[in-house]
Design an enzyme around this catalytic site. Structure first.
Site, PDB file in Angstrom:
ATOM      1  NE  ARG A 215       2.424  -3.930  12.413  1.00  0.00           N
ATOM      2  CZ  ARG A 215       2.019  -4.043  10.986  1.00  0.00           C
ATOM      3  NH1 ARG A 215       1.647  -3.150  10.301  1.00  0.00           N
ATOM      4  NH2 ARG A 215       2.771  -5.188  10.537  1.00  0.00           N
TER       5      ARG A 215
ATOM      6  CB  SER B 175      -0.928  -0.007   1.126  1.00  0.00           C
ATOM      7  OG  SER B 175      -0.380  -0.199   2.341  1.00  0.00           O
TER       8      SER B 175
ATOM      9  CG  HIS C 140      -0.921  -5.122   2.223  1.00  0.00           C
ATOM     10  ND1 HIS C 140      -0.202  -4.927   3.191  1.00  0.00           N
ATOM     11  CD2 HIS C 140      -0.767  -3.959   1.584  1.00  0.00           C
ATOM     12  CE1 HIS C 140       0.095  -3.865   3.411  1.00  0.00           C
ATOM     13  NE2 HIS C 140      -0.111  -3.085   2.366  1.00  0.00           N
TER      14      HIS C 140
ATOM     15  CG  HIS D 109       5.817  -8.928   7.955  1.00  0.00           C
ATOM     16  ND1 HIS D 109       6.864  -8.290   7.214  1.00  0.00           N
ATOM     17  CD2 HIS D 109       4.871  -8.140   8.212  1.00  0.00           C
ATOM     18  CE1 HIS D 109       6.369  -7.049   7.364  1.00  0.00           C
ATOM     19  NE2 HIS D 109       5.053  -7.053   7.648  1.00  0.00           N
TER      20      HIS D 109
HETATM   21  N1  CMX Z   1       1.272 -19.768   5.856  1.00  0.00           N
HETATM   22  C1  CMX Z   1       1.425 -20.826   4.831  1.00  0.00           C
HETATM   23  N2  CMX Z   1       2.585 -20.441   3.930  1.00  0.00           N
HETATM   24  C2  CMX Z   1       3.276 -19.302   4.375  1.00  0.00           C
HETATM   25  C3  CMX Z   1       2.891 -18.667   5.255  1.00  0.00           C
HETATM   26  C4  CMX Z   1       1.712 -18.636   6.035  1.00  0.00           C
HETATM   27  N3  CMX Z   1       1.493 -17.799   6.933  1.00  0.00           N
HETATM   28  N4  CMX Z   1       3.818 -17.426   5.067  1.00  0.00           N
HETATM   29  C5  CMX Z   1       4.895 -17.747   4.088  1.00  0.00           C
HETATM   30  N5  CMX Z   1       4.340 -18.764   3.632  1.00  0.00           N
HETATM   31  C6  CMX Z   1       5.137 -19.470   2.504  1.00  0.00           C
HETATM   32  C7  CMX Z   1       4.842 -18.666   1.374  1.00  0.00           C
HETATM   33  O1  CMX Z   1       3.560 -18.577   0.725  1.00  0.00           O
HETATM   34  C8  CMX Z   1       5.845 -19.047   0.489  1.00  0.00           C
HETATM   35  O2  CMX Z   1       5.492 -20.223  -0.299  1.00  0.00           O
HETATM   36  P1  CMX Z   1       6.019 -20.816  -1.822  1.00  0.00           P
HETATM   37  O3  CMX Z   1       7.353 -20.542  -2.129  1.00  0.00           O
HETATM   38  O4  CMX Z   1       5.293 -21.909  -2.151  1.00  0.00           O
HETATM   39  O5  CMX Z   1       5.250 -19.523  -2.553  1.00  0.00           O
HETATM   40  C9  CMX Z   1       7.021 -19.482   1.372  1.00  0.00           C
HETATM   41  O6  CMX Z   1       6.474 -19.670   2.649  1.00  0.00           O
HETATM   42  C10 CMX Z   1       8.058 -18.368   1.591  1.00  0.00           C
HETATM   43  O7  CMX Z   1       7.417 -17.218   1.982  1.00  0.00           O
HETATM   44  P2  CMX Z   1       8.322 -16.161   3.023  1.00  0.00           P
HETATM   45  O8  CMX Z   1       9.376 -15.769   2.292  1.00  0.00           O
HETATM   46  O9  CMX Z   1       8.265 -16.832   4.244  1.00  0.00           O
HETATM   47  O10 CMX Z   1       7.036 -15.142   2.941  1.00  0.00           O
HETATM   48  P3  CMX Z   1       6.799 -13.852   1.990  1.00  0.00           P
HETATM   49  O11 CMX Z   1       7.839 -12.740   2.005  1.00  0.00           O
HETATM   50  O12 CMX Z   1       7.025 -14.536   0.655  1.00  0.00           O
HETATM   51  O13 CMX Z   1       5.553 -13.448   2.143  1.00  0.00           O
HETATM   52  C11 CMX Z   1       3.494 -12.963   3.758  1.00  0.00           C
HETATM   53  C12 CMX Z   1       4.990 -12.713   3.051  1.00  0.00           C
HETATM   54  C13 CMX Z   1       2.878 -12.014   4.595  1.00  0.00           C
HETATM   55  C14 CMX Z   1       2.828 -12.535   2.255  1.00  0.00           C
HETATM   56  C15 CMX Z   1       3.203 -14.398   3.819  1.00  0.00           C
HETATM   57  O14 CMX Z   1       4.031 -14.666   5.149  1.00  0.00           O
HETATM   58  C16 CMX Z   1       1.691 -14.806   3.918  1.00  0.00           C
HETATM   59  O15 CMX Z   1       1.145 -14.926   2.851  1.00  0.00           O
HETATM   60  N6  CMX Z   1       1.192 -14.755   5.127  1.00  0.00           N
HETATM   61  C17 CMX Z   1      -0.194 -15.052   5.352  1.00  0.00           C
HETATM   62  C18 CMX Z   1      -1.185 -13.809   4.803  1.00  0.00           C
HETATM   63  C19 CMX Z   1      -0.652 -12.637   5.958  1.00  0.00           C
HETATM   64  O16 CMX Z   1      -0.990 -12.766   7.053  1.00  0.00           O
HETATM   65  N7  CMX Z   1      -0.580 -11.492   5.307  1.00  0.00           N
HETATM   66  C20 CMX Z   1      -0.547 -10.138   6.003  1.00  0.00           C
HETATM   67  C21 CMX Z   1       0.763  -9.463   6.206  1.00  0.00           C
HETATM   68  C22 CMX Z   1       0.840  -8.197   7.084  1.00  0.00           C
HETATM   69  C23 CMX Z   1       0.021  -7.082   6.237  1.00  0.00           C
HETATM   70  O17 CMX Z   1       0.459  -6.739   5.206  1.00  0.00           O
HETATM   71  O18 CMX Z   1      -0.928  -6.602   6.472  1.00  0.00           O
END
Ligand code: CMX
Length: 441
Positions: free
Chosen positions: A327, A241, A271, A318
């Site tokens: 937070r 964002s 996000h 994250h």
């Molecule tokens: N559950 C399952 N799998 C997860 C995970 C979770 N909570 N967090 C990361 N992973 C997976 C990713 O999907 C990725 O899988 P692939 O390689 O198969 O695509 C792998 O682990 C590596 O990811 P990462 O390097 O640890 O995390 P990223 O930086 O790529 O992504 C985030 C970060 C937040 C998008 C991810 O942790 C996620 O999808 N979390 C759940 C959604 C969420 O809570 N989002 C809110 C974040 C805060 C905000 O912006 O508001």
């Protein structure tokens, strides 16, 4: 010029001079190196942006102009009888770079009250949408309809001197922040309360009035809104964002267009939409097991099933953080103080005691800990706000504080249009095998 604008301008001139000197003395120094994998992995860890308002440390979490969340809770002015910081104070801190006095915050509250009028055609635009439209869709369309009010766009069309961009952006940012709670509350009351709208209360602070217009008079909910707006406001510049707002603004799209772009990004489930996904996910668990108090074993089984279905566990992980998000902790503290026996809040804490161990056994997941979205919904449900599809709009109203303060800084610093280099895989292959190819467009 208003007093806050004067102070901002003085600060911006100082920082502009510092940056000029920094670039002239150290402009050729390297500040990192880029690995090929980073280009494919969301540019993680690459320094490519300047954002003055806040800085995220992977271990410690966010600091706003150097202050942690507990420090802000201590140092920022509060509402009479309240304990949580007023978001007006945080906005002042992010914009001006210094802690505000009580008077500064009172002044900002009254400036936003004065600028909060939303023209009727914005409400008509919302009304033209199907009631089933997601609240974030309604929110973004309302912001876009408000764009006709942009001072920046009007002055640019007339022929604005570059030196005045910041001034017009400042006015638009103030107007937009002042009006967003009214728009968001309108969407809430329209979608969930049969269109029974509530007029603003000119005596309340920005977040307190927002709570009031949504129909929540409980002082606890107003305090929650003050904390919520503060902790969701900013998370340095690379999140979707903030980055989208900054990127679109770099084309000199006005603050309304830029902020709407940021909100479209916030509406993504990885996000800001994750806050609704968390509560939806817990409600589904409750329904499945037929109980409001899932055991650790039931949570474990549910998490494993979520993962086996190729879904993410919402609220966990994250891109930058590598520890529990402060937070999340701030909201947990609020829960312990105001609602320690609430079953849903207790489930959030049980999920917290269960999920990290499971996720840390999955090698690819870099951060098994909860982020901001893992907790927020349960606190809202406690006060009766069960309509989880609306939660990202709350996040969006809060996010305006950080990304719009940053946008004003962008224009004051004269930052140019953003245009990083992209390459093809073929070009990268040539580069790493020794045959560099710079112009592969
Ligand atoms: N559950 C399952 N799998 C997860 C995970 C979770 N909570 N967090 C990361 N992973 C997976 C990713 O999907 C990725 O899988 P692939 O390689 O198969 O695509 C792998 O682990 C590596 O990811 P990462 O390097 O640890 O995390 P990223 O930086 O790529 O992504 C985030 C970060 C937040 C998008 C991810 O942790 C996620 O999808 N979390 C759940 C959604 C969420 O809570 N989002 C809110 C974040 C805060 C905000 O912006 O508001």
């Amino acid at each position: 010029m208003g007093v806050i604008k004067d102070r901002f301008k003085q600060k911006a001139d100082e920082v502009t001079a510092e940056i000029k000197e920094l670039i002239s003395e150290h402009g050729d120094k390297k500040i990192g190196e880029i690995k090929l994998s980073q280009v494919y992995q969301g540019m993680r860890g690459m320094i490519g942006l300047v954002t003055e308002t806040s800085l995220l440390d992977p271990q410690e979490g966010i600091r706003f102009r150097g202050y942690s969340i507990p420090e802000l809770q201590q140092k920022l002015p509060k509402a009479p009888g309240g304990n949580e910081p007023l978001p007006e104070g945080l906005f002042y801190l992010m914009l001006v770079g210094e802690l505000p006095t009580e008077e500064d915050v009172t002044h900002l509250t009254s400036v936003w009250q004065r600028r909060s009028h939303v023209p009727n055609y914005v409400f008509d635009t919302i009304e033209a949408l199907p009631i089933t439209a997601h609240p974030m869709t309604q929110f973004v369309i309302a912001i876009m309809s408000l764009q006709t009010q942009s001072q920046f766009a009007k002055l640019y069309a007339k022929g604005m001197n570059k030196k005045d961009y910041w001034n017009a952006a400042f006015d638009d940012a103030m107007d937009l922040i002042a009006r967003l709670p009214r728009i968001a509350a309108y969407i809430y009351r329209r979608k969930y309360k049969g269109g029974d709208h509530i007029q603003p209360n000119g005596l309340l602070d920005w977040a307190g009035n927002f709570a009031h217009m949504m129909g929540y008079e409980d002082e606890g909910f107003k305090e929650l809104m003050r904390l919520y707006m503060t902790i969701h406001s900013d998370h340095e510049g690379g999140n979707v964002s903030a980055h989208a707002t900054h990127l679109v603004g770099s084309a000199l799209s006005d603050p309304y267009l830029s902020f709407a772009a940021g909100m479209n990004g916030l509406a993504g489930p990885l996000h800001g939409l994750a806050n609704q996904e968390v509560i939806k996910w817990i409600f589904e668990l409750r329904e499945r097991i037929g109980s409001e108090t899932p055991t650790k074993e039931q949570i474990t089984e549910y998490v494993k099933q979520t993962l086996s279905e190729g879904k993410v566990v919402p609220g966990y992980g994250h891109a930058v953080l590598r520890k529990t998000d402060p937070r999340f902790t701030a909201q947990m503290e609020f829960g312990k103080k105001h609602m320690p026996d609430d079953p849903l809040v207790n489930t959030v804490w049980n999920v917290y005691h269960t999920v990290p161990e499971i996720l840390s056994n999955i090698a690819k997941i870099k951060n098994p800990w909860p982020n901001v979205d893992a907790h927020s919904g349960a606190l809202l449900v406690h006060y009766g706000m069960v309509e989880y599809e609306f939660y990202t709009v709350l996040f969006g109203v809060a996010r305006s504080l950080g990304v719009l303060a940053s946008l004003v800084w962008d224009r004051a610093l004269g930052l140019p249009i953003e245009r990083p280099k992209s390459v093809t895989t073929k070009a990268l292959l040539k580069r790493v095998t020794g045959e560099a190819e710079d112009d592969d467009e």
